[in-house]
Design a protein around this motif. Structure first.
Motif, PDB file in Angstrom:
ATOM      1  N   VAL A 442       1.146  -1.213  -0.466  1.00 48.58           N
ATOM      2  CA  VAL A 442       0.170   0.230   0.018  1.00 48.58           C
ATOM      3  C   VAL A 442       0.917   1.530   0.262  1.00 48.58           C
ATOM      4  O   VAL A 442       0.705   2.095  -0.578  1.00 48.58           O
ATOM      5  N   ARG A 443       1.943   1.156   0.928  1.00 48.79           N
ATOM      6  CA  ARG A 443       2.497   2.398   0.526  1.00 48.79           C
ATOM      7  C   ARG A 443       3.587   2.791  -0.178  1.00 48.79           C
ATOM      8  O   ARG A 443       4.008   3.898  -0.967  1.00 48.79           O
ATOM      9  N   ALA A 444       3.859   1.477  -1.290  1.00 52.09           N
ATOM     10  CA  ALA A 444       4.598   1.840  -2.539  1.00 52.09           C
ATOM     11  C   ALA A 444       3.432   1.685  -3.684  1.00 52.09           C
ATOM     12  O   ALA A 444       4.056   2.941  -4.010  1.00 52.09           O
ATOM     13  N   GLY A 445       2.237   1.982  -3.601  1.00 51.01           N
ATOM     14  CA  GLY A 445       1.580   2.410  -4.679  1.00 51.01           C
ATOM     15  C   GLY A 445       0.904   1.447  -6.338  1.00 51.01           C
ATOM     16  O   GLY A 445       0.188   0.828  -6.055  1.00 51.01           O
ATOM     17  N   ALA A 446       2.344   1.335  -6.663  1.00 51.46           N
ATOM     18  CA  ALA A 446       2.638   0.553  -7.883  1.00 51.46           C
ATOM     19  C   ALA A 446       3.381  -0.370  -7.097  1.00 51.46           C
ATOM     20  O   ALA A 446       4.276  -0.424  -6.850  1.00 51.46           O
ATOM     21  N   VAL A 447       3.050  -1.477  -7.665  1.00 50.66           N
ATOM     22  CA  VAL A 447       4.308  -2.196  -8.085  1.00 50.66           C
ATOM     23  C   VAL A 447       3.968  -3.346  -9.209  1.00 50.66           C
ATOM     24  O   VAL A 447       3.042  -3.255 -10.068  1.00 50.66           O
ATOM     25  N   THR A 448       4.632  -3.814  -9.395  1.00 52.03           N
ATOM     26  CA  THR A 448       4.690  -5.297 -10.308  1.00 52.03           C
ATOM     27  C   THR A 448       4.891  -6.720  -9.648  1.00 52.03           C
ATOM     28  O   THR A 448       5.677  -6.883  -9.038  1.00 52.03           O
ATOM     29  N   LEU A 449       4.172  -7.200 -10.675  1.00 51.10           N
ATOM     30  CA  LEU A 449       3.716  -9.459 -10.234  1.00 51.10           C
ATOM     31  C   LEU A 449       4.551  -9.832 -11.436  1.00 51.10           C
ATOM     32  O   LEU A 449       4.209  -9.825 -12.747  1.00 51.10           O
ATOM     33  N   THR A 450       5.200 -10.564 -10.861  1.00 46.54           N
ATOM     34  CA  THR A 450       6.607 -11.264 -11.595  1.00 46.54           C
ATOM     35  C   THR A 450       5.764 -12.651 -11.806  1.00 46.54           C
ATOM     36  O   THR A 450       5.600 -13.525 -10.606  1.00 46.54           O
ATOM     37  N   PHE A 451       5.338 -13.462 -12.708  1.00 51.05           N
ATOM     38  CA  PHE A 451       4.670 -14.425 -13.243  1.00 51.05           C
ATOM     39  C   PHE A 451       5.414 -15.560 -13.543  1.00 51.05           C
ATOM     40  O   PHE A 451       6.216 -14.832 -14.054  1.00 51.05           O
ATOM     41  N   ALA A 452       5.034 -16.763 -13.328  1.00 54.57           N
ATOM     42  CA  ALA A 452       5.736 -17.794 -14.652  1.00 54.57           C
ATOM     43  C   ALA A 452       5.819 -17.579 -15.876  1.00 54.57           C
ATOM     44  O   ALA A 452       6.896 -17.562 -16.272  1.00 54.57           O
ATOM     45  N   ASP A 453       5.178 -16.929 -16.696  1.00 50.64           N
ATOM     46  CA  ASP A 453       5.398 -16.294 -18.348  1.00 50.64           C
ATOM     47  C   ASP A 453       5.470 -15.013 -18.365  1.00 50.64           C
ATOM     48  O   ASP A 453       5.532 -14.497 -19.512  1.00 50.64           O
ATOM     49  N   GLY A 454       5.455 -14.279 -17.138  1.00 52.47           N
ATOM     50  CA  GLY A 454       5.814 -12.903 -17.628  1.00 52.47           C
ATOM     51  C   GLY A 454       5.471 -11.807 -16.368  1.00 52.47           C
ATOM     52  O   GLY A 454       5.452 -12.732 -15.768  1.00 52.47           O
ATOM     53  N   ALA A 455       5.432 -10.274 -16.686  1.00 53.37           N
ATOM     54  CA  ALA A 455       5.678  -9.281 -15.191  1.00 53.37           C
ATOM     55  C   ALA A 455       4.401  -8.624 -16.361  1.00 53.37           C
ATOM     56  O   ALA A 455       3.804  -8.224 -16.999  1.00 53.37           O
ATOM     57  N   VAL A 456       3.653  -8.177 -14.908  1.00 53.89           N
ATOM     58  CA  VAL A 456       2.534  -7.451 -15.252  1.00 53.89           C
ATOM     59  C   VAL A 456       2.646  -5.934 -14.209  1.00 53.89           C
ATOM     60  O   VAL A 456       2.773  -6.607 -12.936  1.00 53.89           O
ATOM     61  N   GLU A 457       2.442  -4.738 -14.410  1.00 56.81           N
ATOM     62  CA  GLU A 457       2.060  -3.895 -13.876  1.00 56.81           C
ATOM     63  C   GLU A 457       0.854  -3.873 -13.324  1.00 56.81           C
ATOM     64  O   GLU A 457      -0.202  -3.561 -13.814  1.00 56.81           O
ATOM     65  N   ALA A 458       1.107  -3.119 -11.773  1.00 55.49           N
ATOM     66  CA  ALA A 458      -0.234  -3.362 -10.882  1.00 55.49           C
ATOM     67  C   ALA A 458      -0.368  -2.022 -10.003  1.00 55.49           C
ATOM     68  O   ALA A 458       0.886  -1.487  -9.469  1.00 55.49           O
ATOM     69  N   ALA A 459      -1.660  -1.652  -9.753  1.00 52.13           N
ATOM     70  CA  ALA A 459      -2.300  -0.597  -8.365  1.00 52.13           C
ATOM     71  C   ALA A 459      -2.121  -0.304  -7.245  1.00 52.13           C
ATOM     72  O   ALA A 459      -3.669  -1.230  -7.237  1.00 52.13           O
ATOM     73  N   VAL A 460      -2.183  -0.377  -6.007  1.00 49.96           N
ATOM     74  CA  VAL A 460      -2.325  -0.834  -5.414  1.00 49.96           C
ATOM     75  C   VAL A 460      -2.963   0.565  -4.224  1.00 49.96           C
ATOM     76  O   VAL A 460      -3.027   1.790  -4.106  1.00 49.96           O
ATOM     77  N   GLY A 461      -4.377   0.122  -3.972  1.00 50.87           N
ATOM     78  CA  GLY A 461      -4.847   1.106  -3.511  1.00 50.87           C
ATOM     79  C   GLY A 461      -6.440   2.324  -3.906  1.00 50.87           C
ATOM     80  O   GLY A 461      -6.236   1.657  -5.135  1.00 50.87           O
ATOM     81  N   GLU A 462      -6.971   2.717  -3.981  1.00 51.58           N
ATOM     82  CA  GLU A 462      -7.585   3.106  -4.306  1.00 51.58           C
ATOM     83  C   GLU A 462      -7.146   4.570  -5.157  1.00 51.58           C
ATOM     84  O   GLU A 462      -6.247   5.516  -4.230  1.00 51.58           O
ATOM     85  N   GLY A 463      -7.413   4.843  -6.756  1.00 47.67           N
ATOM     86  CA  GLY A 463      -7.182   6.070  -6.856  1.00 47.67           C
ATOM     87  C   GLY A 463      -6.094   6.050  -7.269  1.00 47.67           C
ATOM     88  O   GLY A 463      -5.402   7.095  -8.261  1.00 47.67           O
TER      89      GLY A 463
END
Length: 499
Positions: A442-463
């Motif tokens: 939550v403090r970071a806000g933006a994170v990167t999720l790495t899976f076995a076949d690749g990575a996606v960007e995600a936002a944590v928290g409202e807005g």
């Protein structure tokens, strides 16, 4: 209260009245005092009196007050400051003096006195009396203490002479110094008799003492205070307290040469050395140059003889010791014989060792024959041929090694970070940092999720706005399984591949 009776004169009158024919009018006390003063001064305007000083006192103004007495009478005396400064001696109680002056009266006390213009000692007896009194007083102060006297230098470079520049004294001193040992002389000209002589002599002694070493004028190493002979009155300037104190306080050694041998002054007691005459003072000041040179030469000869005597005695002692020492052949004869004996023993010992070595070499060389070596080589070949490696031993060792390698591969696979991703897990990162908790995400806000076949960007928290997508991460290489084991290609140590 009884009233005193009233006295009447012979005529029976109570009040004084002028009588006819009376030529003696009444005078005031001041008038009669002035009349007496004029009468005494006119009658005794110049008198010479002899008497003993008593009650001497010098006032702060510089005037002198005293009494002159003899066996039957006493008269007061006063001497004003100007006359007191011209006195050639210091008056003291008990001195017999002759004074010159005029008689006058002192109306304030109805007394008569003498105003002294000059004062002299009444003969040599009075001078000697004054001399003894001054000597006792200065001696009590320690000015004549022998412990104060300084040693006279043996060979002074500069001599200061305090004397008259025109008398025979300075010529005698210079002549005697030139005969004995020519020396640099500084003459301080002074009066040696009369008014002001004592002050000049004292100033000359203090002047020599005030000269600084290394200045334009050389500082004397010795001072001579000199005067020719004369009466006690002629030499009195050297009995004055100023001269005595100057000589006693001088840091330069002082020779007093005042008068002849029988003359004695207080300056002689204060000086570091008394000379009977000025010529004798010059003789005491410097040695005879010729005698000094002869003495130095004699010392040189004595030194040379002493040195030669020391060397001669040294050679004699050395020769005596040399005769007592044994001869060199006697000292090393035994050692020579011992060396020869050891040399012979060494040669014999080396010869015996060489013989023994030759024998041992002969025995050893007999055992190294060619036929013997061939037989030994053949036996060693037979023992080597008997040694064989059984195949089952090698196969068993390989099986044990393969089992250990398989166990290590399994451990490696369990620790591989990509294996959890293959099972559906994802690695969460915030930049280059791994996120391990929800609060941190939550403090970071933006994170990167790495899976076995690749990575996606995600936002944590409202807005929150997700970051721009990154290039998909490369797919992890999946380990190839064969027969339930992780496929690992190995090089067989015997040259074959496979399990």
């Amino acid at each position: 209260m009884v009233d005193s009776p009233v006295r009447f004169d012979a005529s029976g009158r109570l009040l004084a009245e002028e009588r006819q024919g009376d030529n003696a009018p009444p005078l005031s006390i001041s008038e009669i005092s002035m009349m007496l003063k004029r009468t005494v001064e006119d009658r005794f305007s110049h008198v010479r009196l002899r008497g003993e000083i008593s009650g001497f006192k010098r006032a702060g103004s510089g005037h002198i007050y005293l009494c002159l007495k003899d066996e039957g009478a006493v008269i007061d005396g006063v001497m004003w400051k100007g006359g007191a400064q011209r006195l050639a001696f210091r008056p003291e109680d008990g001195l017999d003096v002759i004074v010159t002056g005029k008689l006058t009266t002192y109306p304030g006390r109805s007394k008569y006195q003498i105003v002294i213009e000059s004062m002299e000692l009444a003969g040599e007896g009075a001078l000697m009396q004054l001399f003894e009194k001054m000597k006792q007083r200065l001696q009590a102060e320690g000015l004549f203490d022998p412990a104060r006297r300084k040693p006279i230098p043996k060979l002074p470079r500069v001599i200061g002479v305090v004397t008259s520049p025109t008398g025979a004294v300075i010529r005698d001193i210079l002549h005697r110094l030139n005969d004995r040992f020519p020396t640099h002389v500084l003459v301080w000209p002074v009066l040696v008799q009369g008014q002001g002589a004592a002050e000049q002599v004292a100033a000359a002694v203090r002047g020599f003492d005030a000269i600084q070493p290394g200045g334009p004028v050389a500082r004397p190493d010795l001072v001579i205070v000199a005067r020719g002979g004369g009466s006690i009155e002629d030499l009195w300037a050297f009995n004055e307290e100023a001269v005595v104190r100057a000589v006693a306080d001088c840091s330069i050694p002082v020779i007093s040469a005042v008068g002849h041998e029988t003359d004695t002054t207080l300056c002689d007691f204060a000086a570091d050395l008394r000379a009977p005459t000025p010529t004798a003072a010059a003789e005491m000041a410097v040695p005879v140059r010729a005698e000094l040179l002869a003495f130095v030469q004699e010392l040189g000869l004595r030194s040379a003889r002493s040195s030669l005597r020391t060397v001669t005695r040294g050679w004699e002692r050395l020769e005596a010791m040399r005769r007592l020492l044994p001869k060199p052949d006697m000292l090393i004869g035994t050692q020579r014989q011992r060396v020869d004996d050891l040399g012979d023993r060494l040669r014999r010992g080396l010869s015996h060792q060489l013989t023994d070595a030759r024998k041992e070499l002969a025995l050893s060389s007999g055992a190294l024959r060619r036929g013997l070596l061939d037989r030994m080589t053949e036996r060693a070949g037979q023992r080597l041929g008997a040694v064989r490696l059984h195949p089952r031993l090698i196969e068993r060792k390989l099986a044990e090694s393969r089992t250990a390698l398989t166990a290590l591969s399994r451990v490696y696979g369990s620790l591989d970070p990509q294996l959890p991703l293959l099972r559906g897990f994802a690695l969460v990162r915030a930049g280059d940092r791994i996120v391990r908790s929800a609060d941190e995400a939550v403090r970071a806000g933006a994170v990167t999720l790495t899976f076995a076949d690749g990575a996606v960007e995600a936002a944590v928290g409202e807005g929150s706005t997700p970051p721009a997508p990154r290039d998909p991460a490369p797919k992890p290489k999946r380990a190839r399984k064969e027969t339930g084991e992780i496929g690992v290609v190995q090089i067989d140590m015997f040259g074959s591949s496979g399990n």
